[in-house]
Design a protein around this motif. Structure first.
Motif, PDB file in Angstrom:
ATOM      1  N   ASP A  70     -21.885  -1.343  -8.695  1.00 15.02           N
ATOM      2  CA  ASP A  70     -22.293  -2.896  -8.490  1.00 15.02           C
ATOM      3  C   ASP A  70     -20.922  -3.365  -7.988  1.00 15.02           C
ATOM      4  O   ASP A  70     -19.751  -3.021  -8.206  1.00 15.02           O
ATOM      5  CB  ASP A  70     -22.804  -3.454  -9.615  1.00 15.02           C
ATOM      6  CG  ASP A  70     -24.270  -2.866  -9.799  1.00 15.02           C
ATOM      7  OD1 ASP A  70     -24.859  -2.253  -9.003  1.00 15.02           O
ATOM      8  OD2 ASP A  70     -24.781  -3.037 -11.045  1.00 15.02           O
ATOM      9  N   THR A  71     -21.057  -4.770  -7.411  1.00 10.15           N
ATOM     10  CA  THR A  71     -19.852  -5.720  -7.299  1.00 10.15           C
ATOM     11  C   THR A  71     -20.107  -6.780  -8.367  1.00 10.15           C
ATOM     12  O   THR A  71     -21.210  -7.059  -8.716  1.00 10.15           O
ATOM     13  CB  THR A  71     -20.182  -6.101  -5.926  1.00 10.15           C
ATOM     14  OG1 THR A  71     -21.215  -6.799  -5.610  1.00 10.15           O
ATOM     15  CG2 THR A  71     -19.804  -4.823  -5.082  1.00 10.15           C
ATOM     16  N   ALA A  72     -19.018  -7.645  -8.532  1.00  6.93           N
ATOM     17  CA  ALA A  72     -18.800  -8.646  -9.349  1.00  6.93           C
ATOM     18  C   ALA A  72     -18.165  -9.859  -8.425  1.00  6.93           C
ATOM     19  O   ALA A  72     -17.089  -9.412  -7.820  1.00  6.93           O
ATOM     20  CB  ALA A  72     -18.444  -8.450 -10.484  1.00  6.93           C
ATOM     21  N   PRO A  73     -18.409 -11.000  -8.630  1.00  6.30           N
ATOM     22  CA  PRO A  73     -17.496 -12.217  -8.181  1.00  6.30           C
ATOM     23  C   PRO A  73     -16.000 -12.003  -8.807  1.00  6.30           C
ATOM     24  O   PRO A  73     -15.814 -11.828  -9.974  1.00  6.30           O
ATOM     25  CB  PRO A  73     -18.016 -13.433  -8.794  1.00  6.30           C
ATOM     26  CG  PRO A  73     -19.436 -12.888  -9.062  1.00  6.30           C
ATOM     27  CD  PRO A  73     -19.564 -11.643  -9.361  1.00  6.30           C
ATOM     28  N   ALA A  74     -14.903 -12.179  -7.826  1.00  2.00           N
ATOM     29  CA  ALA A  74     -13.690 -11.911  -8.221  1.00  2.00           C
ATOM     30  C   ALA A  74     -13.229 -13.140  -9.366  1.00  2.00           C
ATOM     31  O   ALA A  74     -12.347 -12.866 -10.186  1.00  2.00           O
ATOM     32  CB  ALA A  74     -12.723 -12.029  -6.975  1.00  2.00           C
ATOM     33  N   THR A  75     -14.047 -14.020  -9.272  1.00  2.00           N
ATOM     34  CA  THR A  75     -13.393 -15.054 -10.238  1.00  2.00           C
ATOM     35  C   THR A  75     -13.823 -14.821 -11.634  1.00  2.00           C
ATOM     36  O   THR A  75     -13.080 -15.488 -12.531  1.00  2.00           O
ATOM     37  CB  THR A  75     -14.370 -16.303  -9.755  1.00  2.00           C
ATOM     38  OG1 THR A  75     -15.776 -16.164  -9.818  1.00  2.00           O
ATOM     39  CG2 THR A  75     -14.051 -16.811  -8.297  1.00  2.00           C
TER      40      THR A  75
END
Length: 684
Positions: free
Chosen positions: A36-41
């Motif tokens: 998966d991906t996640a917001p860099a923030t």
């Protein structure tokens, strides 16, 4: 296996970078799935360090995902985060871990090392949670043949280190303990030890959350392994104490009540009907509140069950069927011989029987002394249905079986009740001179240091097989065996004094009865307190107790009606109670002997006169069952008398009696030959 995707060398190389992250970034990282991906923030100021250390890779200007080279590491971190063994270490949590970690054939292979049959996850969890599991892994046999892995020696060294050093091992410290082992083999050893469930990966306590990965034994195993051995029980001074032959007193209460009036019981299970049980409960001697609160199994229902089974086991009671299908519990003819004995003599006979049944004494026929004062089978009236109660010496033993688990022992201890008896005798003998000791401390010390089940020749199977042959189970079985023996044998027959110490913990001290029971002495003298002067018999027939006098109370309960408990007016002398006592075999002289031994004042003349009159009026009338045959005319009477011979008797001109009360096959056949057909009662 999930472990195939774990790379502990990668985890080790990136530990410094991992520990430099904030707790929030570590939490966000383990929650990020590898695909998966996640917001860099989500990673805040740690984002640059995560990318530089190749924990993350940017996919766009706003999202990041796990770096491909870090996927084996993140799987390890996720495994440890999902199973925080340092905080959650019950067998349910272990079962979840095993379900995730292993597939079926891997569980079967692990069980094959300790079991001769297949098992499930929960069975494996019970083995793994035993100290036997890592100890077995750390020794050459049988693991070498099962797992011919070149990393096995290093894996065994790792487990041995954890067994020798309290506390877990930080993953960062592993190389300095194994600097003589090739790096690849070193990390393969970690994987092998984890795969065989001898070691568990976990984030260790202390510091920021998930900061310090490490290796640990299963926490309960480590706690038990490094705990100091139980110390010998030390003497205590009880603040309150109690002693008495509780089971015998309850049995006598039930027997006396049955002698006065049949006690109604259910045909389905032989239990007393509710109203009967309530009346009997009111007659039972009261125990101190502290004893009832701290001790299991002393509620009135169970006391009545045990009393009824004891009476049945001694052959003192039977079922009797009454008109209308009612069934009552009554004494057998001849039971008055038992009742006439004093409580001490009854106690001696009962404990002597238990000595033989429990294996504490051999060389005589079990219960021979008891049978000398009990009726023989030939004396029991045919009116009594002795098939409804499955009683006898063997059922007495099983009905009151004090064992917490039904366990079987094979090998050197097969069927040897003497081995068990010897261990209990020695355990009680080691208490000589110690005074009161805590029951728990006594059982724990004996289970750890003098456990007869701790033998290579002993193959333990507990209950229906749901518990396995482990060190912990052997200790627990013997610990509960000792506790059960003290509470369900010694407690019931004045075999020990009991009390509460300053911390309100149950303590006990064996009496001479208890030491006689286990075979330490050949006879006993009961240590009964002097209760003279504790009773006042008043002209209004009330019996007043000036203080606690349990022995006297037990005796007076045989011939008086209970009206209270504790101190004060406890009994009232009544004709009904006297008649019941007489029916049970007591005499007026026995009543006066008991009262005079307990009172410092003369018995009022009117009371003595009435008691003798009541006992004098009592009579024992023998009742037998018979059948009456109504005939139409003298000719039928003549034919039936000729057919029945000695089996029938003429009562009147048209009435014939069958004294046996039974329509036997011979009588029916002979009557039928005369054309006479006898119809049993209730069949029209």
């Amino acid at each position: 296996m999930l472990l195939d995707d774990l790379d502990w060398s990668t985890v080790y190389r990136r530990l410094d970078a991992w520990q430099a992250l904030t707790p929030q970034s570590r939490q966000a990282y383990v929650e990020l799935r590898p695909s998966d991906t996640a917001p860099a923030t989500e990673f805040g100021d740690d984002l640059e360090a995560l990318v530089e250390a190749e924990f993350l890779v940017a996919t766009s200007g706003v999202n990041v995902r796990i770096h491909p080279d870090a996927k084996p590491m993140v799987r390890a971190f996720r495994l440890m985060a999902r199973h925080p063994f340092r905080e959650e270490h019950d067998n349910e949590g272990l079962g979840r871990y095993l379900t995730e970690l292993l597939v079926n054939h891997e569980r079967r292979e692990l069980l094959a090392a300790v079991e001769h049959r297949h098992g499930n996850t929960w069975l494996l969890a019970e083995h793994v949670s035993s100290i036997d599991w890592p100890r077995r892994f750390a020794t050459p046999d049988p693991w070498d043949d099962k797992y011919p892995d070149r990393a096995l020696p290093a894996a065994r060294r790792l487990v041995a280190h954890l067994l020798e050093t309290p506390g877990p091992m930080k993953l960062r410290d592993l190389p300095r303990h194994f600097d003589d082992v090739d790096e690849g083999e070193r990390w393969a050893a970690v994987t092998l030890a984890i795969a065989k469930l001898a070691v568990f990966p976990a984030f260790l306590e202390g510091g920021p959350p998930m900061a310090e990965p490490g290796l640990t034994l299963w926490p309960p195993v480590a706690r038990r392994h490094f705990a100091p051995p139980p110390s010998e029980p030390t003497g205590r001074t009880p603040e309150q104490s109690w002693a008495g032959a509780l089971l015998l007193q309850d049995a006598n209460t039930v027997l006396m009540a049955a002698a006065a009036e049949p006690l109604r019981i259910r045909q389905s299970d032989g239990a007393f009907y509710k109203r009967t049980a309530e009346d009997l409960t009111e007659s039972l001697a009261r125990l101190p509140e502290w004893l009832v609160e701290i001790t299991d199994g002393l509620h009135a229902d169970l006391r009545l069950v045990r009393a009824r089974r004891l009476l049945g086991g001694l052959g003192l009671v039977q079922h009797r069927e009454f008109p209308g299908g009612r069934v009552g519990l009554v004494p057998v003819p001849g039971a008055e011989a038992w009742i006439a004995l004093g409580q001490t003599r009854q106690l001696h006979l009962l404990v002597d029987r238990w000595r033989l049944e429990e294996g504490f004494e051999s060389g005589r026929t079990p219960g021979s002394d008891v049978e000398a004062v009990l009726p023989s089978d030939d004396d029991v009236d045919d009116d009594f249905d002795d098939e409804a109660l499955d009683f006898g010496p063997s059922s007495l033993n099983s009905s009151l079986r004090h064992r917490s688990f039904n366990f079987g022992i094979t090998g050197a201890l097969v069927g040897s009740i003497e081995d068990r008896a010897t261990a209990i005798r020695d355990a009680v003998g080691r208490l000589d001179g110690r005074g009161f000791v805590r029951l728990g401390e006594f059982a724990e010390y004996e289970a750890a240091n003098h456990n007869p089940l701790d033998s290579d020749a002993c193959d333990l199977r507990v209950g229906w097989g749901w518990r396995r042959d482990t060190t912990e189970n052997r200790r627990e079985v013997w610990l509960n065996e000792l506790k059960g023996f003290v509470m369900n044998r010694m407690f019931m027959v004045d075999g020990a004094r009991f009390g509460l110490d300053e911390e309100r913990v149950l303590v006990f001290e064996p009496t001479s009865v208890g030491r006689f029971l286990v075979g330490l002495i050949d006879t006993f003298e009961r240590e009964v307190p002097d209760e003279s002067g504790m009773v006042v018999v008043q002209p209004d027939f009330e019996v007043v107790f000036l203080g606690p006098a349990p022995e006297t109370e037990s005796e007076v309960a045989r011939f008086a009606e209970r009206v209270g408990h504790g101190v004060g007016v406890l009994f009232r002398l009544t004709p009904e109670a006297a008649f019941g006592a007489s029916a049970a075999g007591l005499t007026a002289d026995r009543v006066f002997d008991t009262l005079r031994a307990a009172t410092a004042q003369p018995i009022p003349q009117n009371v003595e006169h009435e008691i003798r009159a009541w006992f004098g009026r009592a009579r024992r009338l023998r009742v037998r069952r018979t059948l009456i045959v109504e005939c139409e005319d003298p000719e039928v009477v003549r034919r039936l008398s000729a057919a029945g011979g000695s089996d029938v008797r003429l009562l009147a001109e048209s009435i014939v009696e069958i004294p046996s009360g039974k329509l036997g096959r011979r009588l029916l056949k002979r009557a039928a030959a005369q054309g006479l057909f006898l119809v049993p009662p209730g069949q029209g």
